[in-house]
Scaffold this motif. Structure first.
Motif, PDB file in Angstrom:
ATOM      1  N   ASN A 111       0.808  -1.225   0.000  1.00 36.97           N
ATOM      2  CA  ASN A 111       0.000   0.000   0.000  1.00 36.97           C
ATOM      3  C   ASN A 111       0.836   1.268   0.000  1.00 36.97           C
ATOM      4  N   SER A 112       2.115   1.145  -0.357  1.00 33.54           N
ATOM      5  CA  SER A 112       2.978   2.320  -0.488  1.00 33.54           C
ATOM      6  C   SER A 112       3.922   2.097  -1.664  1.00 33.54           C
ATOM      7  N   TYR A 113       4.582   3.169  -2.095  1.00 31.26           N
ATOM      8  CA  TYR A 113       5.458   3.066  -3.257  1.00 31.26           C
ATOM      9  C   TYR A 113       6.633   4.028  -3.144  1.00 31.26           C
ATOM     10  N   SER A 114       7.683   3.694  -3.877  1.00 29.14           N
ATOM     11  CA  SER A 114       8.867   4.553  -3.976  1.00 29.14           C
ATOM     12  C   SER A 114       8.860   5.245  -5.333  1.00 29.14           C
ATOM     13  N   ILE A 115       9.700   6.259  -5.460  1.00 31.98           N
ATOM     14  CA  ILE A 115       9.791   6.986  -6.731  1.00 31.98           C
ATOM     15  C   ILE A 115      11.248   7.262  -7.059  1.00 31.98           C
ATOM     16  N   VAL A 116      11.632   6.966  -8.297  1.00 28.27           N
ATOM     17  CA  VAL A 116      12.907   7.410  -8.853  1.00 28.27           C
ATOM     18  C   VAL A 116      12.567   8.299 -10.040  1.00 28.27           C
ATOM     19  N   GLY A 117      12.967   9.556  -9.972  1.00 24.74           N
ATOM     20  CA  GLY A 117      12.633  10.496 -11.040  1.00 24.74           C
ATOM     21  C   GLY A 117      13.841  11.287 -11.474  1.00 24.74           C
ATOM     22  N   ALA A 122       9.843   6.317  -0.320  1.00 22.36           N
ATOM     23  CA  ALA A 122      11.213   6.747  -0.582  1.00 22.36           C
ATOM     24  C   ALA A 122      11.247   7.517  -1.887  1.00 22.36           C
ATOM     25  N   VAL A 123      12.160   8.493  -1.962  1.00 20.31           N
ATOM     26  CA  VAL A 123      12.312   9.298  -3.172  1.00 20.31           C
ATOM     27  C   VAL A 123      13.790   9.422  -3.517  1.00 20.31           C
ATOM     28  N   LEU A 124      14.113   9.143  -4.781  1.00 25.49           N
ATOM     29  CA  LEU A 124      15.422   9.480  -5.338  1.00 25.49           C
ATOM     30  C   LEU A 124      15.167  10.422  -6.489  1.00 25.49           C
ATOM     31  N   SER A 125      15.520  11.677  -6.314  1.00 26.88           N
ATOM     32  CA  SER A 125      15.292  12.724  -7.303  1.00 26.88           C
ATOM     33  C   SER A 125      16.620  13.054  -7.971  1.00 26.88           C
ATOM     34  N   GLY A 147      12.017  14.170 -11.425  1.00 24.02           N
ATOM     35  CA  GLY A 147      12.496  14.313 -10.055  1.00 24.02           C
ATOM     36  C   GLY A 147      11.686  15.319  -9.276  1.00 24.02           C
ATOM     37  N   LYS A 148      11.284  16.412  -9.938  1.00 21.78           N
ATOM     38  CA  LYS A 148      10.441  17.393  -9.261  1.00 21.78           C
ATOM     39  C   LYS A 148       9.054  16.816  -8.989  1.00 21.78           C
TER      40      LYS A 148
END
Length: 288
Positions: A109-115, A137-140, A120-121
């Motif tokens: 029920n959650s997710y990470s993002i690589v942008g 988690a975020v990797l921008s 990234g913004k």
């Protein structure tokens, strides 16, 4: 020696891939297993730079797959809609995830993002105001905070990178978030406080890594609105400078047609090192 195109990635075979329309958005689902009944460890959205094909990020995708995550990729068209473009794409990510967890019961029920770049913004918008309760988690990668400026405005208000105001024994840093690492050499995290995720007495705080990277830039990317500028106003993030790397360094082949519009200021060695560093950061935040 400057490098226009890396062409470093060997062809790979994704165990299972689907291209479909989900919640009105065209997405590519890259699954870590051929077995449709095998649940992935997590879900990670891979958000490209403006008008860059998602095929330019196969190297990043493959590292995410190594962590047994479902990779969800979608194209970022910055020419449409004309208004609130970045927030519209962020809302699309939220809608797609809502649809996916109803379609696939085995998803978390959650997710990470690589942008990367504008992607990234968009990742930061999701962590800040669009879907902060579910971003884990975020990797921008070399984010660009323009059109509009929302995180790097030195003379006006900025969006927070925490979904609540609080303080702890390490001290508050105001409306931008709080520092919750044990020492400054640690990854700095933003604490997400919500009803189902409040640390009880004696328990370790649940912390969300928000990591930024910054390259030597490229055409049209002012230093006043790059990752380091964002980090300076949001010290609860962690920022890595990838020296001798250009803005398109994280792409497999220089960004394709979009990359032709941006002269590469990075060296071949600098670009390669930045890609490997990005891969290691993915392994770090998603877990080997």
């Amino acid at each position: 020696m400057r490098s226009r195109s890396s062409k470093h990635c060997k062809p790979t075979t994704v165990p299972r891939e689907e291209r479909k329309r989900v919640a009105g958005v065209n997405v590519t689902l890259s699954w870590p297993s051929k077995d449709a009944s095998a649940p992935p460890k997590g879900v990670t959205f891979l958000l490209p730079g403006a008008m860059i094909s998602i095929s330019e990020y196969n190297g990043l995708r493959d590292v995410i797959l190594e962590q047994h995550h479902l990779v969800v990729s979608l194209y970022v068209n910055v020419l449409w809609p004309l208004g609130n473009n970045h927030r519209k794409h962020a809302q699309d990510v939220k809608k797609v995830f809502d649809a996916l967890i109803s379609m696939y019961a085995q998803l978390p029920n959650s997710y990470s993002i690589v942008g990367h770049s504008v992607g990234g913004k968009i990742a930061l918008l999701l962590a800040s105001i669009i879907d902060p309760k579910r971003v884990s988690a975020v990797l921008s990668l070399d984010p660009v905070d323009l059109n509009p400026i929302e995180f790097s405005n030195e003379k006006g208000p900025n969006l927070p990178l925490d979904n609540d105001i609080d303080s702890n024994k390490y001290g508050s840093i105001g409306h931008l978030g709080i520092f919750s690492g044990d020492k400054h050499s640690d990854i700095v995290h933003v604490v997400k406080r919500r009803e189902h995720n409040v640390a009880k007495e004696g328990e370790k705080e649940k912390r969300i890594p928000i990591i930024l990277t910054c390259t030597d830039g490229g055409l049209g990317i002012p230093k006043t609105h790059d990752a380091e500028a964002i980090h300076n106003l949001h010290p609860a993030t962690n920022c890595y400078h990838h020296a001798h790397a250009g803005h398109m360094a994280y792409c497999d082949n220089g960004g394709g047609l979009a990359g032709m519009l941006m002269p590469d200021v990075g060296t071949k060695e600098g670009n390669e090192k930045s890609r490997e560093a990005a891969h290691n950061l993915i392994r770090q935040i998603l877990g080997s």
